[in-house]
Design a protein around this motif. Structure first.
Motif, PDB file in Angstrom:
ATOM      1  N   PRO A 176       8.650   5.013  13.876  1.00 44.45           N
ATOM      2  CA  PRO A 176       8.053   5.443  15.257  1.00 44.45           C
ATOM      3  C   PRO A 176       6.601   4.983  15.342  1.00 44.45           C
ATOM      4  CG  PRO A 176       9.154   7.477  14.789  1.00 44.45           C
ATOM      5  CD  PRO A 176       9.082   6.550  13.423  1.00 44.45           C
ATOM      6  N   SER A 177       6.025   4.512  16.376  1.00 43.36           N
ATOM      7  CA  SER A 177       4.879   3.923  16.756  1.00 43.36           C
ATOM      8  C   SER A 177       3.663   5.163  16.317  1.00 43.36           C
ATOM      9  CB  SER A 177       4.577   3.486  18.077  1.00 43.36           C
ATOM     10  OG  SER A 177       3.418   3.239  18.439  1.00 43.36           O
ATOM     11  N   GLY A 178       2.652   4.833  15.682  1.00 41.90           N
ATOM     12  CA  GLY A 178       1.683   5.944  15.286  1.00 41.90           C
ATOM     13  C   GLY A 178       1.903   6.427  14.104  1.00 41.90           C
ATOM     14  N   THR A 179       3.016   6.149  13.385  1.00 41.19           N
ATOM     15  CA  THR A 179       3.214   7.052  11.951  1.00 41.19           C
ATOM     16  C   THR A 179       2.313   6.577  11.251  1.00 41.19           C
ATOM     17  OG1 THR A 179       5.567   6.968  12.632  1.00 41.19           O
ATOM     18  CG2 THR A 179       5.251   7.279  10.240  1.00 41.19           C
ATOM     19  N   VAL A 180       1.643   7.403  10.409  1.00 45.45           N
ATOM     20  CA  VAL A 180       0.585   7.137   9.724  1.00 45.45           C
ATOM     21  C   VAL A 180       0.779   7.962   8.155  1.00 45.45           C
ATOM     22  CG1 VAL A 180      -2.117   7.298   9.210  1.00 45.45           C
ATOM     23  CG2 VAL A 180      -1.136   6.470  11.440  1.00 45.45           C
ATOM     24  N   ILE A 181       0.637   7.570   7.143  1.00 41.59           N
ATOM     25  CA  ILE A 181       0.308   8.164   6.011  1.00 41.59           C
ATOM     26  C   ILE A 181      -0.984   8.217   5.459  1.00 41.59           C
ATOM     27  CG2 ILE A 181       1.013   8.218   3.492  1.00 41.59           C
ATOM     28  CD1 ILE A 181       3.383   6.548   4.063  1.00 41.59           C
ATOM     29  N   PRO A 182      -1.799   9.448   5.413  1.00 43.09           N
ATOM     30  CA  PRO A 182      -2.994   9.471   5.047  1.00 43.09           C
ATOM     31  C   PRO A 182      -3.186   8.910   3.551  1.00 43.09           C
ATOM     32  CG  PRO A 182      -2.032  11.742   4.999  1.00 43.09           C
ATOM     33  CD  PRO A 182      -0.937  10.576   5.397  1.00 43.09           C
ATOM     34  N   LEU A 229       4.836  10.982   2.652  1.00 41.57           N
ATOM     35  CA  LEU A 229       5.539  11.307   4.005  1.00 41.57           C
ATOM     36  C   LEU A 229       6.963  11.461   3.701  1.00 41.57           C
ATOM     37  CD1 LEU A 229       5.310  10.811   7.180  1.00 41.57           C
ATOM     38  CD2 LEU A 229       5.694   8.575   6.696  1.00 41.57           C
ATOM     39  N   LEU A 230       7.770  12.382   4.192  1.00 39.64           N
ATOM     40  CA  LEU A 230       9.057  12.529   4.028  1.00 39.64           C
ATOM     41  C   LEU A 230       9.606  12.234   5.202  1.00 39.64           C
ATOM     42  CD1 LEU A 230      10.105  14.193   1.664  1.00 39.64           C
ATOM     43  CD2 LEU A 230      10.449  15.950   3.002  1.00 39.64           C
ATOM     44  N   VAL A 231      10.927  11.356   5.054  1.00 39.28           N
ATOM     45  CA  VAL A 231      11.801  11.025   6.108  1.00 39.28           C
ATOM     46  C   VAL A 231      13.094  11.363   5.662  1.00 39.28           C
ATOM     47  CG1 VAL A 231      12.834   8.660   7.152  1.00 39.28           C
ATOM     48  CG2 VAL A 231      10.477   8.547   6.525  1.00 39.28           C
ATOM     49  N   TRP A 232      13.812  12.105   6.645  1.00 40.87           N
ATOM     50  CA  TRP A 232      15.080  12.766   6.707  1.00 40.87           C
ATOM     51  C   TRP A 232      16.122  11.530   6.946  1.00 40.87           C
ATOM     52  CZ3 TRP A 232      15.041  17.123   4.409  1.00 40.87           C
ATOM     53  CH2 TRP A 232      13.798  18.258   4.486  1.00 40.87           C
ATOM     54  N   PRO A 240       0.658  -1.360  -0.088  1.00 40.49           N
ATOM     55  CA  PRO A 240       0.131  -0.018  -0.018  1.00 40.49           C
ATOM     56  C   PRO A 240       0.878   1.230  -0.018  1.00 40.49           C
ATOM     57  CG  PRO A 240      -0.059  -0.871   2.063  1.00 40.49           C
ATOM     58  CD  PRO A 240       0.802  -1.860   1.229  1.00 40.49           C
ATOM     59  N   VAL A 241       2.106   1.209   0.264  1.00 38.68           N
ATOM     60  CA  VAL A 241       3.037   2.390   0.375  1.00 38.68           C
ATOM     61  C   VAL A 241       4.288   2.090  -0.572  1.00 38.68           C
ATOM     62  CG1 VAL A 241       4.728   3.623   2.088  1.00 38.68           C
ATOM     63  CG2 VAL A 241       2.288   2.790   2.711  1.00 38.68           C
ATOM     64  N   ASP A 254      -5.842   5.410   5.171  1.00 38.57           N
ATOM     65  CA  ASP A 254      -4.687   5.554   5.860  1.00 38.57           C
ATOM     66  C   ASP A 254      -3.949   4.378   6.013  1.00 38.57           C
ATOM     67  OD1 ASP A 254      -5.798   8.311   6.103  1.00 38.57           O
ATOM     68  OD2 ASP A 254      -6.231   8.170   8.300  1.00 38.57           O
ATOM     69  N   VAL A 255      -2.589   4.503   6.030  1.00 38.22           N
ATOM     70  CA  VAL A 255      -1.835   3.335   6.349  1.00 38.22           C
ATOM     71  C   VAL A 255      -0.913   3.520   7.646  1.00 38.22           C
ATOM     72  CG1 VAL A 255      -0.006   1.700   5.671  1.00 38.22           C
ATOM     73  CG2 VAL A 255      -1.762   2.652   4.025  1.00 38.22           C
ATOM     74  N   ASP A 256      -0.853   2.739   8.580  1.00 37.98           N
ATOM     75  CA  ASP A 256       0.089   2.777   9.812  1.00 37.98           C
ATOM     76  C   ASP A 256       1.406   2.187   9.603  1.00 37.98           C
ATOM     77  OD1 ASP A 256       1.200   2.895  12.217  1.00 37.98           O
ATOM     78  OD2 ASP A 256      -0.659   2.286  13.420  1.00 37.98           O
TER      79      ASP A 256
END
Length: 150
Positions: free
Chosen positions: A63-69, A74-77, A8-9, A42-44
């Protein structure tokens, strides 16, 4: 290593040499990885991982609770700042001369590869991204963090 199907991601875009394009919340111009939720829900990402090492698929955990609507980005540095806040900061950097990036599933799902990208040298302040016309084609171009790729 197993590969999952129909993730899904997906990895949408990577920037491995960011000198002036987009600053992280700490004001630094760091590497980044953009993920895209290709579903209408949404995907957790709790328990999933990013890595730049095929033999260490669990290098950095979301991290716990990271969700992409739904249909979101979603950007990760990728800046080795691990626990810095705000923002999501992976425990590794990207190589501007090229490497691999892996998105892997949870431990319960055997850390199957959900998506991966291999890239060569990327010029400064350009990104390697899925083409907006065909997601199976990757191109180097102007970055579009948080937006559909051109």
């Amino acid at each position: 290593v197993t590969t999952a199907s129909n993730s899904p991601v997906i990895i949408s875009e990577v920037m491995a040499s960011n000198t002036s394009t987009l600053a992280d919340p700490q004001g630094e111009f760091d590497d980044w990885i953009e993920l895209h939720n290709v579903t209408d829900h949404d995907v957790d990402l709790t328990g999933r991982h990013l890595s730049d090492e095929p033999n260490n698929p669990r290098k950095w955990a979301f991290p716990s609770g990271t969700v992409i609507p739904a249909n979101g980005y979603l950007l990760v540095w990728a800046d080795e700042d691990g626990l810095a806040t705000p923002g999501l900061h992976a425990s590794f950097k990207l190589s501007a001369s090229g490497e691999d990036v892996f998105l892997t599933d949870t431990d319960a799902n055997n850390n199957a590869i959900l998506d991966q990208v291999s890239f060569g040298e990327i010029p400064t302040d350009l990104s390697y991204q899925r083409s907006g016309d065909n997601a199976d084609v990757w191109v180097v171009g102007p970055p579009s963090p948080g937006l559909a790729n051109p």
